[in-house]
Motif scaffolding. Structure first.
Motif, PDB file in Angstrom:
ATOM      1  N   ASP A 190      -4.347  -2.708  12.663  1.00 26.92           N
ATOM      2  CA  ASP A 190      -2.921  -3.040  12.751  1.00 26.92           C
ATOM      3  C   ASP A 190      -2.130  -1.725  12.772  1.00 26.92           C
ATOM      4  O   ASP A 190      -2.685  -0.655  12.537  1.00 26.92           O
ATOM      5  CB  ASP A 190      -2.510  -3.881  11.538  1.00 26.92           C
ATOM      6  N   PHE A 191      -0.842  -1.851  13.052  1.00 27.07           N
ATOM      7  CA  PHE A 191       0.016  -0.671  13.023  1.00 27.07           C
ATOM      8  C   PHE A 191       0.269  -0.273  11.572  1.00 27.07           C
ATOM      9  O   PHE A 191       0.450  -1.141  10.710  1.00 27.07           O
ATOM     10  CB  PHE A 191       1.345  -0.953  13.713  1.00 27.07           C
ATOM     11  N   ARG A 192       0.259   1.007  11.309  1.00 34.03           N
ATOM     12  CA  ARG A 192       0.575   1.505   9.977  1.00 34.03           C
ATOM     13  C   ARG A 192       1.379   2.796  10.109  1.00 34.03           C
ATOM     14  O   ARG A 192       1.235   3.532  11.083  1.00 34.03           O
ATOM     15  CB  ARG A 192      -0.705   1.805   9.177  1.00 34.03           C
ATOM     16  N   ALA A 193       2.214   3.065   9.104  1.00 32.19           N
ATOM     17  CA  ALA A 193       2.962   4.313   9.062  1.00 32.19           C
ATOM     18  C   ALA A 193       2.372   5.175   7.958  1.00 32.19           C
ATOM     19  O   ALA A 193       2.094   4.677   6.853  1.00 32.19           O
ATOM     20  CB  ALA A 193       4.436   4.031   8.800  1.00 32.19           C
ATOM     21  N   PHE A 194       2.148   6.437   8.268  1.00 32.92           N
ATOM     22  CA  PHE A 194       1.543   7.345   7.293  1.00 32.92           C
ATOM     23  C   PHE A 194       2.452   8.549   7.059  1.00 32.92           C
ATOM     24  O   PHE A 194       2.942   9.160   8.011  1.00 32.92           O
ATOM     25  CB  PHE A 194       0.185   7.841   7.801  1.00 32.92           C
ATOM     26  N   ARG A 195       2.648   8.860   5.791  1.00 40.63           N
ATOM     27  CA  ARG A 195       3.439  10.052   5.450  1.00 40.63           C
ATOM     28  C   ARG A 195       2.528  11.267   5.509  1.00 40.63           C
ATOM     29  O   ARG A 195       1.512  11.309   4.815  1.00 40.63           O
ATOM     30  CB  ARG A 195       4.038   9.897   4.063  1.00 40.63           C
ATOM     31  N   PRO A 196       2.883  12.260   6.328  1.00 41.45           N
ATOM     32  CA  PRO A 196       2.027  13.441   6.456  1.00 41.45           C
ATOM     33  C   PRO A 196       1.782  14.147   5.120  1.00 41.45           C
ATOM     34  O   PRO A 196       0.729  14.747   4.928  1.00 41.45           O
ATOM     35  CB  PRO A 196       2.814  14.339   7.414  1.00 41.45           C
ATOM     36  N   ASP A 197       2.738  14.036   4.183  1.00 42.43           N
ATOM     37  CA  ASP A 197       2.558  14.724   2.895  1.00 42.43           C
ATOM     38  C   ASP A 197       1.502  14.040   2.024  1.00 42.43           C
ATOM     39  O   ASP A 197       1.121  14.555   0.983  1.00 42.43           O
ATOM     40  CB  ASP A 197       3.894  14.803   2.152  1.00 42.43           C
ATOM     41  N   ARG A 198       1.066  12.840   2.449  1.00 36.03           N
ATOM     42  CA  ARG A 198       0.024  12.133   1.697  1.00 36.03           C
ATOM     43  C   ARG A 198      -1.313  12.120   2.442  1.00 36.03           C
ATOM     44  O   ARG A 198      -2.237  11.426   2.044  1.00 36.03           O
ATOM     45  CB  ARG A 198       0.468  10.694   1.420  1.00 36.03           C
ATOM     46  N   MET A 199      -1.352  12.829   3.557  1.00 32.81           N
ATOM     47  CA  MET A 199      -2.584  12.899   4.342  1.00 32.81           C
ATOM     48  C   MET A 199      -3.374  14.140   3.917  1.00 32.81           C
ATOM     49  O   MET A 199      -2.836  15.244   3.919  1.00 32.81           O
ATOM     50  CB  MET A 199      -2.244  12.962   5.841  1.00 32.81           C
ATOM     51  N   ILE A 200      -4.609  13.931   3.552  1.00 28.83           N
ATOM     52  CA  ILE A 200      -5.431  15.049   3.069  1.00 28.83           C
ATOM     53  C   ILE A 200      -6.574  15.284   4.050  1.00 28.83           C
ATOM     54  O   ILE A 200      -7.216  14.343   4.524  1.00 28.83           O
ATOM     55  CB  ILE A 200      -5.987  14.732   1.668  1.00 28.83           C
ATOM     56  N   GLY A 201      -6.824  16.561   4.337  1.00 29.67           N
ATOM     57  CA  GLY A 201      -7.951  16.927   5.202  1.00 29.67           C
ATOM     58  C   GLY A 201      -7.832  16.353   6.601  1.00 29.67           C
ATOM     59  O   GLY A 201      -8.772  15.738   7.105  1.00 29.67           O
ATOM     60  N   VAL A 202      -6.689  16.572   7.216  1.00 32.64           N
ATOM     61  CA  VAL A 202      -6.478  15.995   8.557  1.00 32.64           C
ATOM     62  C   VAL A 202      -7.421  16.637   9.572  1.00 32.64           C
ATOM     63  O   VAL A 202      -7.487  17.859   9.693  1.00 32.64           O
ATOM     64  CB  VAL A 202      -5.015  16.188   9.008  1.00 32.64           C
ATOM     65  N   ASP A 203      -8.154  15.778  10.246  1.00 30.07           N
ATOM     66  CA  ASP A 203      -9.092  16.230  11.270  1.00 30.07           C
ATOM     67  C   ASP A 203      -8.535  15.833  12.634  1.00 30.07           C
ATOM     68  O   ASP A 203      -8.338  14.647  12.904  1.00 30.07           O
ATOM     69  CB  ASP A 203     -10.445  15.530  11.019  1.00 30.07           C
ATOM     70  N   PHE A 204      -8.262  16.806  13.469  1.00 31.13           N
ATOM     71  CA  PHE A 204      -7.736  16.518  14.806  1.00 31.13           C
ATOM     72  C   PHE A 204      -8.925  16.274  15.734  1.00 31.13           C
ATOM     73  O   PHE A 204      -9.558  17.217  16.209  1.00 31.13           O
ATOM     74  CB  PHE A 204      -6.873  17.678  15.294  1.00 31.13           C
ATOM     75  N   LEU A 205      -9.223  15.010  15.953  1.00 33.32           N
ATOM     76  CA  LEU A 205     -10.411  14.640  16.723  1.00 33.32           C
ATOM     77  C   LEU A 205     -10.204  14.865  18.226  1.00 33.32           C
ATOM     78  O   LEU A 205      -9.088  14.777  18.721  1.00 33.32           O
ATOM     79  CB  LEU A 205     -10.740  13.154  16.485  1.00 33.32           C
ATOM     80  N   ASP A 206     -11.312  15.126  18.917  1.00 31.33           N
ATOM     81  CA  ASP A 206     -11.241  15.259  20.377  1.00 31.33           C
ATOM     82  C   ASP A 206     -11.206  13.890  21.052  1.00 31.33           C
ATOM     83  O   ASP A 206     -10.794  13.767  22.203  1.00 31.33           O
ATOM     84  CB  ASP A 206     -12.455  16.048  20.898  1.00 31.33           C
ATOM     85  N   ASP A 207     -11.647  12.855  20.305  1.00 29.48           N
ATOM     86  CA  ASP A 207     -11.689  11.504  20.881  1.00 29.48           C
ATOM     87  C   ASP A 207     -10.305  11.078  21.364  1.00 29.48           C
ATOM     88  O   ASP A 207      -9.328  11.191  20.619  1.00 29.48           O
ATOM     89  CB  ASP A 207     -12.125  10.472  19.830  1.00 29.48           C
ATOM     90  N   MET A 208     -10.266  10.550  22.564  1.00 27.48           N
ATOM     91  CA  MET A 208      -8.992  10.032  23.090  1.00 27.48           C
ATOM     92  C   MET A 208      -8.941   8.529  22.859  1.00 27.48           C
ATOM     93  O   MET A 208      -9.971   7.877  22.739  1.00 27.48           O
ATOM     94  CB  MET A 208      -8.867  10.352  24.575  1.00 27.48           C
ATOM     95  N   PHE A 209      -7.738   8.000  22.755  1.00 29.80           N
ATOM     96  CA  PHE A 209      -7.610   6.556  22.633  1.00 29.80           C
ATOM     97  C   PHE A 209      -6.928   5.995  23.875  1.00 29.80           C
ATOM     98  O   PHE A 209      -6.126   6.683  24.506  1.00 29.80           O
ATOM     99  CB  PHE A 209      -6.851   6.165  21.352  1.00 29.80           C
ATOM    100  N   PRO A 210      -7.282   4.764  24.260  1.00 28.03           N
ATOM    101  CA  PRO A 210      -6.738   4.190  25.497  1.00 28.03           C
ATOM    102  C   PRO A 210      -5.313   3.661  25.318  1.00 28.03           C
ATOM    103  O   PRO A 210      -4.853   3.480  24.189  1.00 28.03           O
ATOM    104  CB  PRO A 210      -7.701   3.042  25.796  1.00 28.03           C
ATOM    105  N   ASP A 211      -4.669   3.420  26.428  1.00 29.39           N
ATOM    106  CA  ASP A 211      -3.337   2.821  26.440  1.00 29.39           C
ATOM    107  C   ASP A 211      -3.536   1.305  26.426  1.00 29.39           C
ATOM    108  O   ASP A 211      -3.385   0.639  27.439  1.00 29.39           O
ATOM    109  CB  ASP A 211      -2.599   3.265  27.710  1.00 29.39           C
ATOM    110  N   GLN A 212      -3.919   0.796  25.270  1.00 31.64           N
ATOM    111  CA  GLN A 212      -4.364  -0.605  25.191  1.00 31.64           C
ATOM    112  C   GLN A 212      -3.224  -1.545  24.835  1.00 31.64           C
ATOM    113  O   GLN A 212      -2.590  -1.389  23.780  1.00 31.64           O
ATOM    114  CB  GLN A 212      -5.478  -0.705  24.140  1.00 31.64           C
ATOM    115  N   PRO A 213      -2.939  -2.532  25.683  1.00 29.77           N
ATOM    116  CA  PRO A 213      -1.881  -3.501  25.376  1.00 29.77           C
ATOM    117  C   PRO A 213      -2.100  -4.122  23.996  1.00 29.77           C
ATOM    118  O   PRO A 213      -3.224  -4.475  23.647  1.00 29.77           O
ATOM    119  CB  PRO A 213      -2.017  -4.546  26.483  1.00 29.77           C
TER     120      PRO A 213
END
Length: 231
Positions: A190-213
DNA sequence: ACATAGGCACACCGCCACAA
DNA sequence: TTGTGGCGGTGTGCCTATGT
Protein backbone atom coordinates in the motif's frame (compact mmCIF):
# COMPACT_ATOMS: atom_id res chain seq x y z
CA UNK A 1 -9.36 28.03 -17.49
CA UNK A 2 -9.98 31.29 -19.30
CA UNK A 3 -10.04 31.16 -23.08
CA UNK A 4 -7.00 33.44 -23.37
CA UNK A 5 -5.10 31.12 -21.04
CA UNK A 6 -6.13 28.12 -23.10
CA UNK A 7 -4.92 29.71 -26.34
CA UNK A 8 -1.60 30.39 -24.66
CA UNK A 9 -1.52 26.81 -23.36
CA UNK A 10 -2.13 25.38 -26.85
CA UNK A 11 0.99 27.14 -28.09
CA UNK A 12 2.94 25.85 -25.11
CA UNK A 13 1.77 22.27 -25.73
CA UNK A 14 2.65 22.45 -29.42
CA UNK A 15 6.07 23.87 -28.58
CA UNK A 16 6.63 21.24 -25.92
CA UNK A 17 5.69 18.30 -28.11
CA UNK A 18 7.49 19.56 -31.21
CA UNK A 19 6.09 16.75 -33.36
CA UNK A 20 2.53 16.37 -34.55
CA UNK A 21 -0.26 16.82 -32.01
CA UNK A 22 -3.84 15.90 -32.77
CA UNK A 23 -6.83 17.99 -31.76
CA UNK A 24 -7.93 15.01 -29.68
CA UNK A 25 -4.67 15.14 -27.68
CA UNK A 26 -5.07 18.87 -27.13
CA UNK A 27 -8.69 18.42 -26.09
CA UNK A 28 -7.76 15.81 -23.50
CA UNK A 29 -4.93 17.86 -22.07
CA UNK A 30 -7.01 21.03 -21.90
CA UNK A 31 -10.15 19.22 -20.76
CA UNK A 32 -12.35 20.73 -23.47
CA UNK A 33 -14.06 19.22 -26.49
CA UNK A 34 -12.31 18.66 -29.79
CA UNK A 35 -14.71 21.16 -31.34
CA UNK A 36 -13.45 23.85 -28.99
CA UNK A 37 -9.86 23.02 -29.89
CA UNK A 38 -10.65 23.51 -33.58
CA UNK A 39 -12.14 26.91 -32.82
CA UNK A 40 -9.13 27.85 -30.70
CA UNK A 41 -6.74 26.83 -33.47
CA UNK A 42 -8.65 29.00 -35.93
CA UNK A 43 -8.43 31.90 -33.47
CA UNK A 44 -4.68 31.43 -33.10
CA UNK A 45 -4.18 31.14 -36.86
CA UNK A 46 -6.16 34.36 -37.27
CA UNK A 47 -3.62 35.96 -34.91
CA UNK A 48 -0.89 34.79 -37.32
CA UNK A 49 0.38 32.02 -35.09
CA UNK A 50 1.99 29.60 -37.58
CA UNK A 51 0.07 26.46 -36.70
CA UNK A 52 -0.27 24.04 -39.58
CA UNK A 53 -3.01 21.42 -39.56
CA UNK A 54 -3.19 18.50 -41.90
CA UNK A 55 -6.08 16.11 -42.26
CA UNK A 56 -5.17 12.66 -41.10
CA UNK A 57 -2.02 13.96 -39.41
CA UNK A 58 -2.49 16.62 -36.73
CA UNK A 59 -1.17 20.05 -35.86
CA UNK A 60 2.37 21.33 -35.95
CA UNK A 61 3.75 24.66 -34.78
CA UNK A 62 6.20 25.84 -37.38
CA UNK A 63 9.74 25.84 -36.01
CA UNK A 64 11.24 29.12 -35.02
CA UNK A 65 8.01 30.57 -33.74
CA UNK A 66 8.40 32.20 -30.39
CA UNK A 67 6.06 33.94 -28.04
CA UNK A 68 6.51 37.59 -27.27
CA UNK A 69 8.84 38.06 -24.31
CA UNK A 70 7.21 37.12 -21.04
CA UNK A 71 7.16 39.54 -18.18
CA UNK A 72 6.30 38.93 -14.58
CA UNK A 73 3.82 40.85 -12.51
CA UNK A 74 4.77 42.05 -9.04
CA UNK A 75 2.72 39.22 -7.50
CA UNK A 76 4.39 36.64 -9.74
CA UNK A 77 7.82 37.87 -8.71
CA UNK A 78 6.87 37.64 -5.05
CA UNK A 79 5.44 34.15 -5.58
CA UNK A 80 8.76 33.10 -7.10
CA UNK A 81 10.64 34.81 -4.31
CA UNK A 82 8.59 33.05 -1.64
CA UNK A 83 9.09 29.67 -3.28
CA UNK A 84 12.83 30.09 -3.57
CA UNK A 85 13.17 31.47 -0.02
CA UNK A 86 11.31 28.46 1.35
CA UNK A 87 13.46 26.14 -0.73
CA UNK A 88 16.63 27.84 0.50
CA UNK A 89 15.56 27.34 4.11
CA UNK A 90 13.90 23.94 3.97
CA UNK A 91 15.35 22.21 0.95
CA UNK A 92 18.46 20.04 0.82
CA UNK A 93 21.76 21.86 0.10
CA UNK A 94 21.60 21.19 -3.65
CA UNK A 95 18.04 22.51 -3.91
CA UNK A 96 18.95 25.54 -1.80
CA UNK A 97 21.82 26.31 -4.14
CA UNK A 98 19.57 25.86 -7.17
CA UNK A 99 17.01 28.25 -5.66
CA UNK A 100 19.73 30.86 -5.22
CA UNK A 101 20.72 30.43 -8.87
CA UNK A 102 17.11 30.82 -10.00
CA UNK A 103 16.91 34.20 -8.29
CA UNK A 104 20.18 35.29 -9.87
CA UNK A 105 19.08 34.19 -13.35
CA UNK A 106 15.67 35.83 -13.15
CA UNK A 107 17.20 38.97 -11.69
CA UNK A 108 19.54 39.15 -14.66
CA UNK A 109 16.72 39.27 -17.21
CA UNK A 110 14.26 41.51 -15.37
CA UNK A 111 13.97 45.12 -16.45
CA UNK A 112 15.48 47.76 -14.16
CA UNK A 113 12.13 48.72 -12.60
CA UNK A 114 11.42 45.14 -11.46
CA UNK A 115 14.90 43.97 -10.53
CA UNK A 116 14.85 45.43 -7.01
CA UNK A 117 11.76 43.31 -6.25
CA UNK A 118 13.48 39.98 -6.82
CA UNK A 119 16.57 41.08 -4.91
CA UNK A 120 14.62 42.46 -1.96
CA UNK A 121 13.89 40.91 1.41
CA UNK A 122 10.20 41.82 1.15
CA UNK A 123 9.35 38.12 1.37
CA UNK A 124 11.23 35.88 3.76
CA UNK A 125 11.02 32.31 5.04
CA UNK A 126 13.57 32.08 7.82
CA UNK A 127 14.05 28.91 9.80
CA UNK A 128 11.87 28.88 12.90
CA UNK A 129 14.24 26.54 14.64
CA UNK A 130 11.75 23.68 14.39
CA UNK A 131 13.59 22.02 11.52
CA UNK A 132 14.10 18.30 12.05
CA UNK A 133 17.66 17.22 11.27
CA UNK A 134 17.77 14.65 8.45
CA UNK A 135 20.66 12.24 7.88
CA UNK A 136 19.19 10.88 4.63
CA UNK A 137 20.62 12.36 1.46
CA UNK A 138 17.47 14.05 0.13
CA UNK A 139 19.16 15.18 -3.08
CA UNK A 140 19.85 11.52 -3.84
CA UNK A 141 16.29 10.61 -2.87
CA UNK A 142 15.05 13.13 -5.47
CA UNK A 143 17.32 11.50 -8.03
CA UNK A 144 15.96 8.06 -7.12
CA UNK A 145 12.40 9.33 -7.52
CA UNK A 146 13.25 10.68 -10.97
CA UNK A 147 14.98 7.47 -12.01
CA UNK A 148 12.25 5.23 -10.53
CA UNK A 149 14.63 3.23 -8.35
CA UNK A 150 13.80 1.48 -5.12
CA UNK A 151 14.91 2.43 -1.61
CA UNK A 152 15.53 0.04 1.25
CA UNK A 153 15.85 1.11 4.89
CA UNK A 154 14.92 0.36 8.46
CA UNK A 155 12.03 2.54 9.53
CA UNK A 156 11.58 3.62 13.10
CA UNK A 157 8.09 4.62 14.21
CA UNK A 158 7.49 7.39 16.75
CA UNK A 159 7.19 4.63 19.38
CA UNK A 160 10.64 3.31 18.44
CA UNK A 161 9.46 0.16 16.64
CA UNK A 162 11.62 -0.76 13.65
CA UNK A 163 10.84 -2.60 10.41
CA UNK A 164 12.70 -3.17 7.17
CA UNK A 165 11.06 -1.58 4.17
CA UNK A 166 11.60 -1.56 0.45
CA UNK A 167 9.66 1.23 -1.20
CA UNK A 168 9.00 2.67 -4.62
CA UNK A 169 9.62 6.38 -3.91
CA UNK A 170 7.04 8.53 -5.71
CA UNK A 171 7.39 12.03 -4.33
CA UNK A 172 9.18 14.05 -1.71
CA UNK A 173 6.58 16.13 0.08
CA UNK A 174 7.19 18.91 2.58
CA UNK A 175 4.71 19.03 5.43
CA UNK A 176 6.47 21.79 7.38
CA UNK A 177 8.61 21.35 9.33
CA UNK A 178 9.20 17.75 8.20
CA UNK A 179 9.81 16.09 4.89
CA UNK A 180 7.97 12.93 3.89
CA UNK A 181 8.83 10.43 1.21
CA UNK A 182 5.64 9.06 -0.19
CA UNK A 183 5.94 5.71 -1.87
CA UNK A 184 4.56 2.28 -2.50
CA UNK A 185 5.60 0.00 0.37
CA UNK A 186 6.35 -3.58 -0.72
CA UNK A 187 5.86 -4.83 2.85
CA UNK A 188 2.43 -3.26 3.39
CA UNK A 189 1.39 -3.49 -0.29
CA UNK A 190 0.00 0.00 0.00
CA UNK A 191 1.03 3.64 -0.15
CA UNK A 192 2.93 4.86 2.89
CA UNK A 193 4.63 8.11 3.88
CA UNK A 194 8.04 7.91 5.51
CA UNK A 195 9.87 10.62 7.41
CA UNK A 196 13.50 10.69 6.27
CA UNK A 197 14.61 11.52 9.83
CA UNK A 198 13.25 8.12 10.93
CA UNK A 199 14.87 6.14 8.13
CA UNK A 200 18.00 4.31 9.20
CA UNK A 201 20.63 2.82 6.89
CA UNK A 202 19.07 3.96 3.64
CA UNK A 203 20.20 1.77 0.78
CA UNK A 204 19.80 3.29 -2.68
CA UNK A 205 19.03 0.18 -4.71
CA UNK A 206 19.78 -0.17 -8.41
CA UNK A 207 16.48 -2.02 -8.87
CA UNK A 208 13.99 -0.02 -10.90
CA UNK A 209 10.27 -0.12 -10.30
CA UNK A 210 7.65 -0.11 -13.07
CA UNK A 211 5.03 2.52 -13.79
CA UNK A 212 2.32 0.19 -12.54
CA UNK A 213 -1.32 1.35 -12.54
CA UNK A 214 -2.60 1.39 -8.96
CA UNK A 215 0.86 2.11 -7.57
CA UNK A 216 1.54 5.49 -9.11
CA UNK A 217 1.44 8.89 -7.47
CA UNK A 218 -1.63 9.76 -9.52
CA UNK A 219 -3.39 6.71 -8.05
CA UNK A 220 -2.57 7.82 -4.52
CA UNK A 221 -3.75 11.36 -5.18
CA UNK A 222 -7.00 10.11 -6.70
CA UNK A 223 -7.61 7.82 -3.73
CA UNK A 224 -6.99 10.60 -1.25
CA UNK A 225 -9.09 13.07 -3.21
CA UNK A 226 -6.24 15.44 -4.10
CA UNK A 227 -6.25 17.48 -7.26
CA UNK A 228 -2.93 16.90 -9.04
CA UNK A 229 -2.20 20.62 -9.27
CA UNK A 230 -2.99 21.14 -5.59
CA UNK A 231 -0.50 18.58 -4.38
C1' DA B 1 6.35 -3.42 -59.49
C1' DC B 2 2.72 -0.56 -60.00
C1' DA B 3 -2.10 1.16 -59.82
C1' DT B 4 -6.36 1.18 -57.62
C1' DA B 5 -9.88 0.73 -54.04
C1' DG B 6 -11.31 0.72 -49.45
C1' DG B 7 -10.79 1.59 -44.62
C1' DC B 8 -9.25 4.49 -41.17
C1' DA B 9 -7.92 8.63 -38.70
C1' DC B 10 -8.09 13.12 -38.61
C1' DA B 11 -9.05 18.22 -39.87
C1' DC B 12 -12.62 21.16 -40.66
C1' DC B 13 -17.22 23.11 -40.95
C1' DG B 14 -22.23 24.23 -40.10
C1' DC B 15 -25.86 23.93 -37.14
C1' DC B 16 -28.22 23.76 -32.82
C1' DA B 17 -28.80 23.84 -27.79
C1' DC B 18 -27.36 25.31 -23.44
C1' DA B 19 -25.26 28.04 -19.71
C1' DA B 20 -23.15 32.02 -17.68
C1' DT C 1 -23.87 37.98 -26.20
C1' DT C 2 -20.33 34.80 -25.86
C1' DG C 3 -18.31 30.49 -25.16
C1' DT C 4 -18.90 25.77 -25.31
C1' DG C 5 -20.30 20.90 -26.42
C1' DG C 6 -22.37 17.62 -29.43
C1' DC C 7 -23.72 15.87 -33.79
C1' DG C 8 -23.45 14.99 -38.57
C1' DG C 9 -21.23 15.57 -42.64
C1' DT C 10 -17.25 16.42 -46.08
C1' DG C 11 -12.48 16.43 -47.54
C1' DT C 12 -7.78 14.67 -47.21
C1' DG C 13 -3.70 11.78 -46.36
C1' DC C 14 -1.89 7.36 -45.03
C1' DC C 15 -1.86 2.49 -45.04
C1' DT C 16 -3.02 -2.00 -46.63
C1' DA C 17 -5.08 -5.39 -49.51
C1' DT C 18 -6.02 -6.66 -54.06
C1' DG C 19 -5.73 -6.91 -58.99
C1' DT C 20 -3.05 -6.39 -63.27
Amino acid sequence: MRRADRLFEIIQILRRRRGVTTAQDLAEELEVSVRTVYRDIVALQAQRVPIEGEAGIGYVLRQGYDLPPLMFTQDEIEALLLGTRITQTWGDPELAKAAKNVIAKIGAVLPDNLRPSIMSQSIAAPSSGSQVPVETDLARVRQWIREKRKLHFNYQTAEGKGSNRTIWPLTLAFFGPVWNILGWCELRQDFRAFRPDRMIGVDFLDDMFPDQPGRRLIDFLKREGYELEDF
